[in-house]
Each structure stands twice: as C-alpha cells, then as structure tokens.
Design a protein around this motif. Structure first.
Motif, PDB file in Angstrom:
ATOM      1  N   ASP A 505       0.097   5.714  -7.809  1.00 57.78           N
ATOM      2  CA  ASP A 505      -0.820   4.598  -7.505  1.00 57.78           C
ATOM      3  C   ASP A 505      -0.113   3.377  -6.928  1.00 57.78           C
ATOM      4  OD1 ASP A 505      -3.145   5.875  -8.162  1.00 57.78           O
ATOM      5  OD2 ASP A 505      -3.136   5.214 -10.250  1.00 57.78           O
ATOM      6  N   ARG A 506       0.883   3.599  -6.102  1.00 60.01           N
ATOM      7  CA  ARG A 506       1.596   2.454  -5.501  1.00 60.01           C
ATOM      8  C   ARG A 506       1.640   2.642  -3.992  1.00 60.01           C
ATOM      9  NH1 ARG A 506       6.103  -0.949  -6.550  1.00 60.01           N
ATOM     10  NH2 ARG A 506       5.976  -2.546  -4.928  1.00 60.01           N
ATOM     11  N   ILE A 507       1.127   1.653  -3.257  1.00 59.32           N
ATOM     12  CA  ILE A 507       1.119   1.723  -1.798  1.00 59.32           C
ATOM     13  C   ILE A 507       2.110   0.698  -1.251  1.00 59.32           C
ATOM     14  CG2 ILE A 507      -0.246   1.442   0.271  1.00 59.32           C
ATOM     15  CD1 ILE A 507      -1.812   3.440  -0.935  1.00 59.32           C
ATOM     16  N   MET A 508       3.116   1.179  -0.528  1.00 55.59           N
ATOM     17  CA  MET A 508       4.065   0.314   0.186  1.00 55.59           C
ATOM     18  C   MET A 508       3.983   0.645   1.659  1.00 55.59           C
ATOM     19  SD  MET A 508       7.428   0.253  -2.327  1.00 55.59           S
ATOM     20  CE  MET A 508       7.499   2.035  -2.525  1.00 55.59           C
ATOM     21  N   LYS A 509       4.242  -0.330   2.491  1.00 55.98           N
ATOM     22  CA  LYS A 509       4.113  -0.151   3.936  1.00 55.98           C
ATOM     23  C   LYS A 509       5.368   0.466   4.531  1.00 55.98           C
ATOM     24  CE  LYS A 509       1.077  -4.151   4.438  1.00 55.98           C
ATOM     25  NZ  LYS A 509       0.922  -5.502   5.017  1.00 55.98           N
ATOM     26  N   VAL A 510       5.174   1.192   5.637  1.00 56.84           N
ATOM     27  CA  VAL A 510       6.322   1.666   6.402  1.00 56.84           C
ATOM     28  C   VAL A 510       7.146   0.464   6.851  1.00 56.84           C
ATOM     29  CG1 VAL A 510       6.971   2.646   8.625  1.00 56.84           C
ATOM     30  CG2 VAL A 510       5.341   3.835   7.197  1.00 56.84           C
ATOM     31  N   GLY A 511       8.462   0.581   6.692  1.00 56.37           N
ATOM     32  CA  GLY A 511       9.353  -0.509   7.060  1.00 56.37           C
ATOM     33  C   GLY A 511       9.740  -1.393   5.893  1.00 56.37           C
TER      34      GLY A 511
END
Length: 561
Positions: A505-511
């Motif tokens: 349940d963790r969303i991190m962005k590309v980059g």
C-alpha cells in the motif's frame, strides 16, 4: 505571584502551576502544518524579576484518513483542449511506469468511450492519483464489451524530435538569448574574439568554428530595442573601436557601457541571411576584404550591394544548449517544451492547457546526448535527465491547467529498510561486467577516463587502483564536452546492480531518490526506476543506478559462490 507567559504560533498563553507535579502546564493549539516550532517563554517571580527562555516544540502532522474503497477510476481528457471526456471504473489493470524501457500499461474497461489515441488519462485509486498517461491505442476483440487500453506514461506527450540549435529568421533576438554568427561566405567560419582574450580592446575576428565561448554571444535588449552583444567567454561587449563610425573602423571587445558604439540591430535579407547594423549610422559588420581565412578582421562598412554583399551577411544560430549550462537543465527542458508545445509558431499544435513550473536550477556542463542532424528526441532526453541528474517531472491539475513541475530531487531521499518495512519479494542482482575505460573520440584529440576500484575516476592510465572491466568508445564533436561524456558513460555502470521489491500500500513515483538498507544491512543510494501497480495491495518497485563501490560487487559475487 509567579506567572509564566508563553507565546506560541503568534498566540499568548498563561501557564498554570500544578502543585502535584511541580510543573507549569498549558494546552497549546497546534498549527495546521506539522514541523518544528519555537515557544517563547517569559517567567516573572514573586520579586518581579523576569526570565526568558525558548523551547522547541515538535508538532506531528495528522495522518490522512484514507477511506479504502478499492475503487480505481480512469479520467479521460481530450488531448487538444483538456476537457473531461469520460470517467470510467476499471475492471482489470496492470499499470507499468518504467521510463527506462517505456513499457506499456494495460487497462481493461467494460464501457465504450469516445477516447482516442493521444488523449490524456489520469488514474485514481482511493481518490489518490497513481498514474498519468496517454492513450497509445484501444483494442476491442470481436465486438465484445471489454475494451483494452494500451497506455504510455505521460511524458510521452513529448515524444517528438525537436531542433537543438536553430537558425533564426526574425530580426528580434531574445533578451538573454545566446547566439553564434556564421559567415555566409563559409558556414564553418564565425565571429570570434582573438585568442579567447578576456581583455578590453581585444580584436574581433573571423575564425573556424571550435564551439568555444569566445564564439558565443549573449544578446542584451535595451529600452531603445537595440542589442548589446556580449561575448560569453569574456563578458565584454562587441564594440566599434573609439566610436569611429566610418568605413573600415575596427570592431573589438570592451566593457559594456550601453554606448552607441556597443549597440546593434538586425536587418533580415530573407533565406536565413542577416546583416548586423551598427547604431552609429548606416554601417554594417563586414569581413575585411571578404576573406574568411582565420584571423581575418571584422570591421564596420557602409551597406554593400551585389555579389560583394556576402561579406556582410551572416546566418545567426540560436544556441539553446548554452542556456542549459548557464541557467540549468530544468530551464532548458522547460523552454524546449514551451517553444515546441505551448508557444509554437504553428498555433494549431499548441497545448495551451500546459503550464511549466521550474523549482530548481541544476547547472551542469553537459550536452544533449541523443542528437542527430541537430535533432533530438525530447522524451528520451527527459528520461536521461531523470536517470543521470535526478530531474523529476510531477503532473497535477490546478485551475483547469495540467501543471508540470520540474525539480531536481536527488537531495530529498526516501529511506527504505527492507528488514523493517512491509516489504516482500525482495531480490538483488549483481553484475561485474562493467565499463572501466572510456575513450571519447572528438574532432581533435581523444580523451581517456579510467574507473578506479573505489568508483572514483582518473585520467592517469598508470594508476595502481584501476578497476578491471571493458573499454567503451564514444564520440562527441567538441573536446570540451568529452569529460562529461566520459563521466556519463561511467555512470551507466550502476545499472548492473538492481534491487526489486514489493511494498504494501505504498505508492512512490518513478525517479524518486531513495536510500535503501538491504538484507545484509548495506546502504545504497538509488532511485525508483520502475513501478508496477495491479489489483494486488503490494506495489512492485525496481531500483536502478545504485551507487555501490566496484569492490563491493566483487565481494558479493565471491560470497555467493
């Protein structure tokens, strides 16, 4: 009586003494934003003596309340005007955000929409945006109700070849723009300051193109709509010697004083040719005797017509790349997007709903690496900037605009501990097949760079700490770009060490730059190079560009045998 006054967040409070605890106590109203705050404390005793102190108060931010509905919706925006075309609930999806491979995302929808190729999509999960993309194609098999969307990540809206340095065709120069003046008599001969001198009164001449700063000029637009032309190398202005406005008066460089002798305008002749006119009368920049031999003098001379006019004619090349070195990579990308997608002369292709915001300015002496015939793919360059320099692109909606924030986030790292955090399916891959020697071929002499065992570099081929590995040969036209080209090549070695893991349940962005602590308690600096989102509550991440010492790779390999 004793009295304690506390000023906190611009409000005053009176603390009360608690005889049971022996402390003065007070309830403070917390600010809306978490962080570190200071409380100014004033205490007055029974004798009227006052004391002052400052105490630090930490305010914890409220955790957002998430309503888990497991509903994921896709908003579809028209690529021409950004109007909402439809909102659909997704039945099945695999969202891939991987700019290194430019992987597709596959979305399945049980509804026919008016969406078409190039339309922009925003995907929200539990009311949070998890993906921005564009539609590559929509497939429907045998007229079934199920429609399969193939999506590319949002930065693919800039997947076009654009011009790097362009020849201008207008008499208006950009205030603060950078230019090179090529002679019509010979395209490879340009206006140059003799010997790259930094001195006042140094001669302005014609010399073969070598891409040094002595051949680059910054335009400064004045209130009278005339221009000062400032040599980038010396920061001195192109100047008519002694303000002698007559035939064959010499042109030199001098401190910029905004004098008539230092102001110029352009006269467009058509076909990309210009004359550069002095503010001191009907005189134009002219190559002495029409000779384009190196070190030929540049003078002013009255207007020449006919065949001999060529000695006064120049092609003016706008040096877009120069702005990147002096202003920042982010500014270079922002200006390129504006010129090609927002403020294009062909207004039909403009996307007025785009708004660019530059938050950092990374000044690195580098060159666009994917240039062919003065053209390069903007999307590819943006991806390179994420991988090499930590430049990230954040998209969101504000006032009916699609805002793009460009920022170097390499210093703001997330900490990931694979032993402590809710992580599964952790895997780590090492390779020792690396480039340890780079030979950069240029139009003059080659440049060599060698990798050392501690992952630093050297130009000394006899260094005893050189690492084993492959030799790679690359090319750049300009020798001054060779060092950065070699460093960029060496940096590519870091892709040989990757970590993949699933995070609950963790969303991190590309980059997103991260510092990751591995199973063996080794700490690496890296970034999120790929994200996969499915119906599963775990999000799959891949890290690339891990900065690890070469010797650690060898030790890891030996331990695994």
């Amino acid at each position: 009586m004793n009295e304690m006054t506390i000023n906190f967040n611009e409000k005053n409070y009176i603390a009360k003494y608690n005889a049971q605890t022996g402390y003065y106590e007070v309830n403070l109203e917390a600010p809306e934003t978490g962080g570190i705050y200071e409380a100014d404390i004033t205490f007055t005793d029974l004798l009227g003596q006052s004391y002052e102190d400052i105490q630090v108060v930490q305010v914890l931010a409220k955790e957002k309340i998430k309503i888990e509905t497991n509903i994921i919706t896709m908003w579809i925006f028209d690529y021409r005007d950004f109007e909402v075309k439809d909102i659909v609930e997704l039945s099945d999806y695999e969202i891939n955000i991987d700019e290194e491979t430019n992987a597709n995302s596959i979305i399945k929808v049980l509804k026919k929409t008016t969406a078409k190729s190039q339309d922009i999509v925003m995907i929200k999960k539990n009311n949070e945006v998890v993906y921005w993309g564009i539609i590559d194609n929509i497939q429907n098999e045998d007229g079934k109700l199920l429609y399969e969307y193939n999506l590319k990540y949002i930065t693919n809206i800039f997947d076009e070849d654009v011009v790097l340095n362009r020849n201008i065709e207008t008499e208006e120069l950009k205030d603060g723009g950078y230019y090179r003046f090529r002679s019509v008599l010979s395209y490879e001969k340009v206006i140059d300051v003799s010997g790259g001198s930094l001195d006042n009164y140094a001669n302005v001449q014609i010399w073969e193109l070598n891409d040094t700063n002595a051949q680059k000029w910054k335009a400064v637009k004045e209130t009278d709509n005339l221009y000062g032309l400032i040599c980038v190398n010396s920061e001195k202005a192109m100047d008519v010697a002694n303000a002698n406005f007559s035939n064959n008066a010499n042109i030199q460089q001098d401190e910029y004083r905004k004098s008539t002798a230092q102001k110029w305008s352009l006269k467009y002749l058509g076909n990309g040719h210009f004359k550069i006119k002095s503010a001191g009368g009907e005189f134009y920049v002219s190559i002495e005797n029409g000779s384009v031999e190196n070190a030929s003098n540049v003078k002013i001379y009255e207007n020449i017509s006919g065949e001999a006019s060529n000695r006064q004619e120049f092609v003016i090349e706008e040096l877009v790349e120069q702005k990147m070195w002096l202003e920042g990579i982010e500014d270079f990308i922002a200006n390129t997007i504006k010129e090609n997608f927002i403020e294009n002369k062909d207004t039909f292709v403009n996307r007025k709903y785009l708004e660019i915001r530059v938050k950092t300015h990374t000044k690195i002496k580098t060159s666009v690496s994917n240039v062919t015939d003065n053209l390069y793919n903007l999307h590819t360059w943006m991806t390179n900037c994420t991988q090499l320099y930590g430049i990230m692109f954040t998209f969101y909606i504000e006032n009916k605009k699609l805002v793009i924030e460009i920022e170097n986030k390499s210093l703001n790292k997330e900490l990931i501990d694979v032993n402590a955090q809710p992580i599964s399916n952790y895997s780590e891959v090492f390779e020792t097949n690396i480039v340890s020697k780079v030979e950069v071929l240029t139009t003059t002499v080659p440049y060599y760079l060698y990798l050392l065992k501690d992952r630093t570099t050297t130009t000394d081929s006899t260094n005893q700490n050189r690492a084993e590995g492959k030799t790679k040969r690359v090319f750049t036209a300009n020798f001054e770009d060779a060092e950065q080209k070699a460093l960029d090549t060496i940096k590519s070695n870091t892709y040989s060490h990757n970590i993949t893991f699933n995070y609950l349940d963790r969303i991190m962005k590309v980059g997103t730059p991260i510092t990751i602590k591995t199973r063996e308690s080794l700490i690496h600096d890296t970034y999120i190079s790929s994200v996969k989102i499915t119906q599963n509550r775990f999000v799959e991440y891949t890290c690339g560009n891990i900065r690890i010492k070469f010797i650690d790779k060898l030790l890891k390999e030996r331990r695994s045998k």
